[in-house]
Design a protein around this motif. Sequence first.
Motif, PDB file in Angstrom:
ATOM      1  N   ALA A   2       0.861  -1.184   0.000  1.00  0.00           N
ATOM      2  CA  ALA A   2       0.000   0.000   0.000  1.00  0.00           C
ATOM      3  C   ALA A   2       0.898   1.235   0.000  1.00  0.00           C
ATOM      4  N   SER A  39      -3.857  -7.972   3.854  1.00  0.00           N
ATOM      5  CA  SER A  39      -4.428  -6.751   3.261  1.00  0.00           C
ATOM      6  C   SER A  39      -3.944  -5.546   4.042  1.00  0.00           C
ATOM      7  N   SER A  41      -4.214  -0.848   4.090  1.00  0.00           N
ATOM      8  CA  SER A  41      -4.747   0.380   3.491  1.00  0.00           C
ATOM      9  C   SER A  41      -4.365   1.576   4.344  1.00  0.00           C
ATOM     10  N   SER A  80      -9.556  -8.299   2.673  1.00  0.00           N
ATOM     11  CA  SER A  80      -9.594  -6.987   2.014  1.00  0.00           C
ATOM     12  C   SER A  80     -10.070  -5.944   3.010  1.00  0.00           C
ATOM     13  N   THR A  82     -10.343  -1.283   3.309  1.00  0.00           N
ATOM     14  CA  THR A  82     -10.068   0.036   2.720  1.00  0.00           C
ATOM     15  C   THR A  82     -10.711   1.114   3.581  1.00  0.00           C
ATOM     16  N   TRP A  83     -10.010   2.227   3.714  1.00  0.00           N
ATOM     17  CA  TRP A  83     -10.550   3.381   4.446  1.00  0.00           C
ATOM     18  C   TRP A  83     -11.462   4.184   3.540  1.00  0.00           C
ATOM     19  N   SER A 122     -11.646  -8.022  -2.859  1.00  0.00           N
ATOM     20  CA  SER A 122     -11.117  -6.672  -3.055  1.00  0.00           C
ATOM     21  C   SER A 122     -12.221  -5.655  -2.783  1.00  0.00           C
ATOM     22  N   SER A 124     -13.075  -1.359  -2.801  1.00  0.00           N
ATOM     23  CA  SER A 124     -12.639  -0.018  -3.204  1.00  0.00           C
ATOM     24  C   SER A 124     -13.828   0.925  -3.162  1.00  0.00           C
ATOM     25  N   TYR A 125     -13.613   2.109  -2.617  1.00  0.00           N
ATOM     26  CA  TYR A 125     -14.661   3.129  -2.623  1.00  0.00           C
ATOM     27  C   TYR A 125     -14.718   3.789  -3.990  1.00  0.00           C
ATOM     28  N   LYS A 164     -10.610  -1.642  -8.985  1.00  0.00           N
ATOM     29  CA  LYS A 164     -10.130  -0.294  -8.685  1.00  0.00           C
ATOM     30  C   LYS A 164     -10.836   0.723  -9.576  1.00  0.00           C
TER      31      LYS A 164
END
Length: 441
Positions: A2, A39, A41, A80, A82-83, A122, A124-125, A164
Amino acid sequence: MAYNPITQQLASGTASDFGLWSPEQKSVAKHKVPSKVVSMSWTSDGMLLALGLFDGNITLRDKAGNEKLHFSASSSPVWSLTWSPGDQATLAVGCLDGQLKFFSTTGQPKYKERQLEGDPLSLSYFNADYLLAGCSDKCVHLMTKEGIYLNKVTTRDSWAWVVKPRPKANFVAVGCEDGSIAMLQLVFATVHGLYGDRYVYRDLMTDVIIQHLITEQKVRIKCRDYVKKVALYRDRVAVQLPTRVVLYALDSSADDMDMQYRSAGKINQKLDCNLLVVASNHILLCQEKRLQLCSFDGTLVREWLMDAVVRYIKVAGGPPGKEGLLVGLKNGAVMKIYVDNAFPIPLIKHTSSIRCLDLSSNRQKLALVDETNTVVVYDLNSKEVLFEEKGANSVAWNSHFEDMLCFSGNGQLFIKTGDFPLHVQKMQGFVVGFKVSEMQL
């Protein structure tokens, strides 16, 4: 791995530790972890690094690698995470038991846990308001930032290992187990309705906003589910969700400025339809050639079978329980249907498929836009063509003047009054209403 774009650090994880690579330092700072890192992030400000471990735990580290918090997220590997870019205190976590979870920076659960169809490989925002999940069911799923399921984006031939989004664009890249890479474009359709001075539309896929076009007042209804269709008529609003239809009504239908809506009923059925229309006492569902009239408790009242696929429906007014409907078909036929009558009334047989319809204020003229982008005005008594013009995408009669209409197309707005020449001005959009001197686009 990351990358931290703020501090230019690169974090890498192994089975026993993780390292922080920095251009200012020749050596790599390594830190031990109790389980394999699967994972990681960074927050958007680059101050906090989240590590998802194979034993189901999550460890939060600062940019120097010091541990700030260690907590358990699941009994399965945290494959996975993610922020959220819009809320740096929200961490979305996907585990190999198919669970999607959300945690705050204190390790406390933030939103409701969601069970996905496959394991989220995975996360992703997308544009801060949505969350994408590439899963082991070979699909990419779209959800709200709170995890409310919206739709399936695509189905691939193998597991979707990486998803992504392209920054500041509606494109998404998907990498799969078989080595294939796909680029997808997400298009969010406009879901809306208009009646008189009120306009209703979908916002953020799960909310409904009702706007008064004169006072500019807005009311937001949080449905907390995927809004598929909306319909508006007089004091009624119908909202179609995946498993039900929810009805709302004004508290005071006599007050033109009232914006207080209350729940007026619910149909707990999964109703499949192409078009949804609401009337005073009924909802109308259209599925290809079939029109179904249902009461507000979901009971089927009446059904019509058209000769061709229905392309457009509009409520043309009438007493409660006896409203008239304008129906445009793919074969060019225009019908009028009364909700208390089993027999449709033919009005016009046009040469092309119907895209848009409207009746003049005295119900003597019919304006339509067909699939060739041509606006045509018919006299309903003689069936003669009174006016025809190319380059239109929508049309609306003036609600107060019989001989005045407007239509839009090719970045222009056209106003036709009686036998006078067209008035043209540059304006983008689709015209949906025309009242005295005001047009709604």
